[in-house]
Design a protein around this motif. Structure first.
Motif, PDB file in Angstrom:
ATOM      1  N   MET A 246       0.850  -1.177   0.000  1.00 36.07           N
ATOM      2  CA  MET A 246       0.000   0.000   0.000  1.00 36.07           C
ATOM      3  C   MET A 246       0.894   1.239   0.000  1.00 36.07           C
ATOM      4  O   MET A 246       1.914   1.289   0.671  1.00 36.07           O
ATOM      5  CB  MET A 246      -0.894  -0.015   1.240  1.00 36.07           C
ATOM      6  N   ILE A 247       0.478   2.228  -0.756  1.00 39.73           N
ATOM      7  CA  ILE A 247       1.253   3.461  -0.842  1.00 39.73           C
ATOM      8  C   ILE A 247       0.855   4.373   0.311  1.00 39.73           C
ATOM      9  O   ILE A 247      -0.283   4.782   0.424  1.00 39.73           O
ATOM     10  CB  ILE A 247       0.991   4.177  -2.175  1.00 39.73           C
ATOM     11  N   ARG A 248       1.797   4.675   1.161  1.00 37.73           N
ATOM     12  CA  ARG A 248       1.545   5.579   2.291  1.00 37.73           C
ATOM     13  C   ARG A 248       1.872   7.011   1.914  1.00 37.73           C
ATOM     14  O   ARG A 248       1.154   7.926   2.214  1.00 37.73           O
ATOM     15  CB  ARG A 248       2.388   5.169   3.484  1.00 37.73           C
ATOM     16  N   SER A 249       3.015   7.198   1.255  1.00 35.04           N
ATOM     17  CA  SER A 249       3.495   8.521   0.932  1.00 35.04           C
ATOM     18  C   SER A 249       4.099   8.515  -0.462  1.00 35.04           C
ATOM     19  O   SER A 249       4.844   7.603  -0.809  1.00 35.04           O
ATOM     20  CB  SER A 249       4.540   8.931   1.965  1.00 35.04           C
ATOM     21  N   LEU A 250       3.767   9.515  -1.229  1.00 37.66           N
ATOM     22  CA  LEU A 250       4.304   9.634  -2.581  1.00 37.66           C
ATOM     23  C   LEU A 250       5.226  10.838  -2.656  1.00 37.66           C
ATOM     24  O   LEU A 250       5.028  11.821  -1.943  1.00 37.66           O
ATOM     25  CB  LEU A 250       3.161   9.799  -3.589  1.00 37.66           C
ATOM     26  N   PRO A 251       6.196  10.789  -3.567  1.00 34.83           N
ATOM     27  CA  PRO A 251       7.084  11.944  -3.712  1.00 34.83           C
ATOM     28  C   PRO A 251       6.340  13.159  -4.242  1.00 34.83           C
ATOM     29  O   PRO A 251       5.243  13.045  -4.783  1.00 34.83           O
ATOM     30  CB  PRO A 251       8.126  11.461  -4.724  1.00 34.83           C
ATOM     31  N   ASP A 252       6.953  14.329  -4.099  1.00 32.39           N
ATOM     32  CA  ASP A 252       6.358  15.566  -4.593  1.00 32.39           C
ATOM     33  C   ASP A 252       6.636  15.797  -6.070  1.00 32.39           C
ATOM     34  O   ASP A 252       6.131  16.749  -6.645  1.00 32.39           O
ATOM     35  CB  ASP A 252       6.897  16.762  -3.796  1.00 32.39           C
ATOM     36  N   GLN A 253       7.438  14.955  -6.675  1.00 35.07           N
ATOM     37  CA  GLN A 253       7.775  15.138  -8.087  1.00 35.07           C
ATOM     38  C   GLN A 253       6.938  14.210  -8.953  1.00 35.07           C
ATOM     39  O   GLN A 253       6.367  13.239  -8.459  1.00 35.07           O
ATOM     40  CB  GLN A 253       9.257  14.847  -8.307  1.00 35.07           C
ATOM     41  N   TYR A 254       6.877  14.517 -10.253  1.00 36.28           N
ATOM     42  CA  TYR A 254       6.155  13.647 -11.174  1.00 36.28           C
ATOM     43  C   TYR A 254       6.857  12.301 -11.250  1.00 36.28           C
ATOM     44  O   TYR A 254       8.075  12.206 -11.140  1.00 36.28           O
ATOM     45  CB  TYR A 254       6.070  14.284 -12.560  1.00 36.28           C
ATOM     46  N   LEU A 255       6.057  11.265 -11.428  1.00 35.68           N
ATOM     47  CA  LEU A 255       6.563   9.901 -11.415  1.00 35.68           C
ATOM     48  C   LEU A 255       6.740   9.362 -12.823  1.00 35.68           C
ATOM     49  O   LEU A 255       5.952   9.668 -13.712  1.00 35.68           O
ATOM     50  CB  LEU A 255       5.593   9.005 -10.647  1.00 35.68           C
TER      51      LEU A 255
ATOM     52  N   GLY B 108      -6.577   2.037 -20.854  1.00 35.80           N
ATOM     53  CA  GLY B 108      -7.280   3.099 -20.142  1.00 35.80           C
ATOM     54  C   GLY B 108      -7.678   2.703 -18.735  1.00 35.80           C
ATOM     55  O   GLY B 108      -8.638   3.245 -18.184  1.00 35.80           O
ATOM     56  N   THR B 109      -6.922   1.782 -18.111  1.00 32.23           N
ATOM     57  CA  THR B 109      -7.301   1.301 -16.786  1.00 32.23           C
ATOM     58  C   THR B 109      -6.384   1.780 -15.667  1.00 32.23           C
ATOM     59  O   THR B 109      -6.704   1.604 -14.508  1.00 32.23           O
ATOM     60  CB  THR B 109      -7.318  -0.242 -16.753  1.00 32.23           C
ATOM     61  N   GLY B 110      -5.251   2.348 -16.001  1.00 30.85           N
ATOM     62  CA  GLY B 110      -4.288   2.774 -14.991  1.00 30.85           C
ATOM     63  C   GLY B 110      -4.488   4.218 -14.579  1.00 30.85           C
ATOM     64  O   GLY B 110      -5.459   4.874 -14.967  1.00 30.85           O
ATOM     65  N   PRO B 111      -3.552   4.729 -13.799  1.00 29.42           N
ATOM     66  CA  PRO B 111      -3.639   6.131 -13.379  1.00 29.42           C
ATOM     67  C   PRO B 111      -3.449   7.060 -14.581  1.00 29.42           C
ATOM     68  O   PRO B 111      -2.790   6.700 -15.561  1.00 29.42           O
ATOM     69  CB  PRO B 111      -2.491   6.282 -12.377  1.00 29.42           C
ATOM     70  N   ARG B 112      -4.026   8.232 -14.488  1.00 26.98           N
ATOM     71  CA  ARG B 112      -3.911   9.213 -15.564  1.00 26.98           C
ATOM     72  C   ARG B 112      -2.466   9.665 -15.688  1.00 26.98           C
ATOM     73  O   ARG B 112      -1.824   9.985 -14.696  1.00 26.98           O
ATOM     74  CB  ARG B 112      -4.818  10.402 -15.267  1.00 26.98           C
ATOM     75  N   GLY B 113      -1.966   9.650 -16.909  1.00 30.59           N
ATOM     76  CA  GLY B 113      -0.600  10.088 -17.169  1.00 30.59           C
ATOM     77  C   GLY B 113      -0.587  11.161 -18.247  1.00 30.59           C
ATOM     78  O   GLY B 113      -1.607  11.439 -18.868  1.00 30.59           O
ATOM     79  N   PHE B 114       0.570  11.732 -18.456  1.00 35.87           N
ATOM     80  CA  PHE B 114       0.715  12.746 -19.500  1.00 35.87           C
ATOM     81  C   PHE B 114       2.121  12.667 -20.070  1.00 35.87           C
ATOM     82  O   PHE B 114       3.030  12.103 -19.453  1.00 35.87           O
ATOM     83  CB  PHE B 114       0.433  14.148 -18.939  1.00 35.87           C
TER      84      PHE B 114
ATOM     85  N   ASP C 266      -2.716  12.052  -8.868  1.00 35.53           N
ATOM     86  CA  ASP C 266      -3.529  11.201  -9.746  1.00 35.53           C
ATOM     87  C   ASP C 266      -3.324   9.724  -9.420  1.00 35.53           C
ATOM     88  O   ASP C 266      -4.273   8.937  -9.441  1.00 35.53           O
ATOM     89  CB  ASP C 266      -3.200  11.454 -11.219  1.00 35.53           C
ATOM     90  N   VAL C 267      -2.085   9.357  -9.112  1.00 37.83           N
ATOM     91  CA  VAL C 267      -1.792   7.967  -8.738  1.00 37.83           C
ATOM     92  C   VAL C 267      -2.520   7.627  -7.439  1.00 37.83           C
ATOM     93  O   VAL C 267      -3.147   6.577  -7.322  1.00 37.83           O
ATOM     94  CB  VAL C 267      -0.274   7.724  -8.612  1.00 37.83           C
ATOM     95  N   ARG C 268      -2.465   8.525  -6.464  1.00 35.96           N
ATOM     96  CA  ARG C 268      -3.156   8.312  -5.189  1.00 35.96           C
ATOM     97  C   ARG C 268      -4.668   8.160  -5.406  1.00 35.96           C
ATOM     98  O   ARG C 268      -5.295   7.266  -4.848  1.00 35.96           O
ATOM     99  CB  ARG C 268      -2.855   9.468  -4.232  1.00 35.96           C
ATOM    100  N   ALA C 269      -5.245   9.036  -6.219  1.00 39.63           N
ATOM    101  CA  ALA C 269      -6.687   8.966  -6.491  1.00 39.63           C
ATOM    102  C   ALA C 269      -7.047   7.641  -7.163  1.00 39.63           C
ATOM    103  O   ALA C 269      -8.066   7.026  -6.837  1.00 39.63           O
ATOM    104  CB  ALA C 269      -7.116  10.144  -7.357  1.00 39.63           C
ATOM    105  N   TRP C 270      -6.209   7.187  -8.069  1.00 47.18           N
ATOM    106  CA  TRP C 270      -6.454   5.926  -8.759  1.00 47.18           C
ATOM    107  C   TRP C 270      -6.391   4.753  -7.783  1.00 47.18           C
ATOM    108  O   TRP C 270      -7.267   3.892  -7.779  1.00 47.18           O
ATOM    109  CB  TRP C 270      -5.442   5.770  -9.896  1.00 47.18           C
ATOM    110  N   VAL C 271      -5.369   4.730  -6.930  1.00 48.14           N
ATOM    111  CA  VAL C 271      -5.243   3.665  -5.931  1.00 48.14           C
ATOM    112  C   VAL C 271      -6.443   3.692  -4.986  1.00 48.14           C
ATOM    113  O   VAL C 271      -7.031   2.651  -4.681  1.00 48.14           O
ATOM    114  CB  VAL C 271      -3.917   3.788  -5.147  1.00 48.14           C
ATOM    115  N   ASP C 272      -6.840   4.876  -4.546  1.00 48.53           N
ATOM    116  CA  ASP C 272      -8.003   4.997  -3.655  1.00 48.53           C
ATOM    117  C   ASP C 272      -9.270   4.467  -4.327  1.00 48.53           C
ATOM    118  O   ASP C 272     -10.080   3.797  -3.678  1.00 48.53           O
ATOM    119  CB  ASP C 272      -8.197   6.438  -3.211  1.00 48.53           C
ATOM    120  N   SER C 273      -9.431   4.740  -5.611  1.00 51.48           N
ATOM    121  CA  SER C 273     -10.622   4.255  -6.333  1.00 51.48           C
ATOM    122  C   SER C 273     -10.611   2.728  -6.421  1.00 51.48           C
ATOM    123  O   SER C 273     -11.663   2.096  -6.318  1.00 51.48           O
ATOM    124  CB  SER C 273     -10.732   4.881  -7.722  1.00 51.48           C
TER     125      SER C 273
END
Length: 65
Positions: free
Chosen positions: A1-10, A34-40, A52-59
């Protein structure tokens, strides 16, 4: 489980490490489907916003509950 994510883009490689995925190809498959976290793209490089990664994991967690 992801507890903390970095402040930079992944990068896709960062997602492999954070989510303990088998390979970076998994990230690209999610993107194609189209099933993973939103990327750019930044030029030819794929990046993910940690929020966006956090929101995806939460969903995913909400659907599993």
């Amino acid at each position: 489980m992801i507890r903390s994510l970095p402040d930079q883009y992944l990068t896709p490689e960062d997602l492999v490490i954070l989510l303990r995925l088998p390979s970076v190809e998994t990230v690209y498959q999610w993107r194609r489907k189209g099933t993973g976290p939103r990327g750019f793209r930044v030029g030819r490089h794929l990046r993910f916003d940690p929020q966006d990664v956090r929101a995806w994991v939460d969903s995913l967690r909400e659907r599993a509950a």
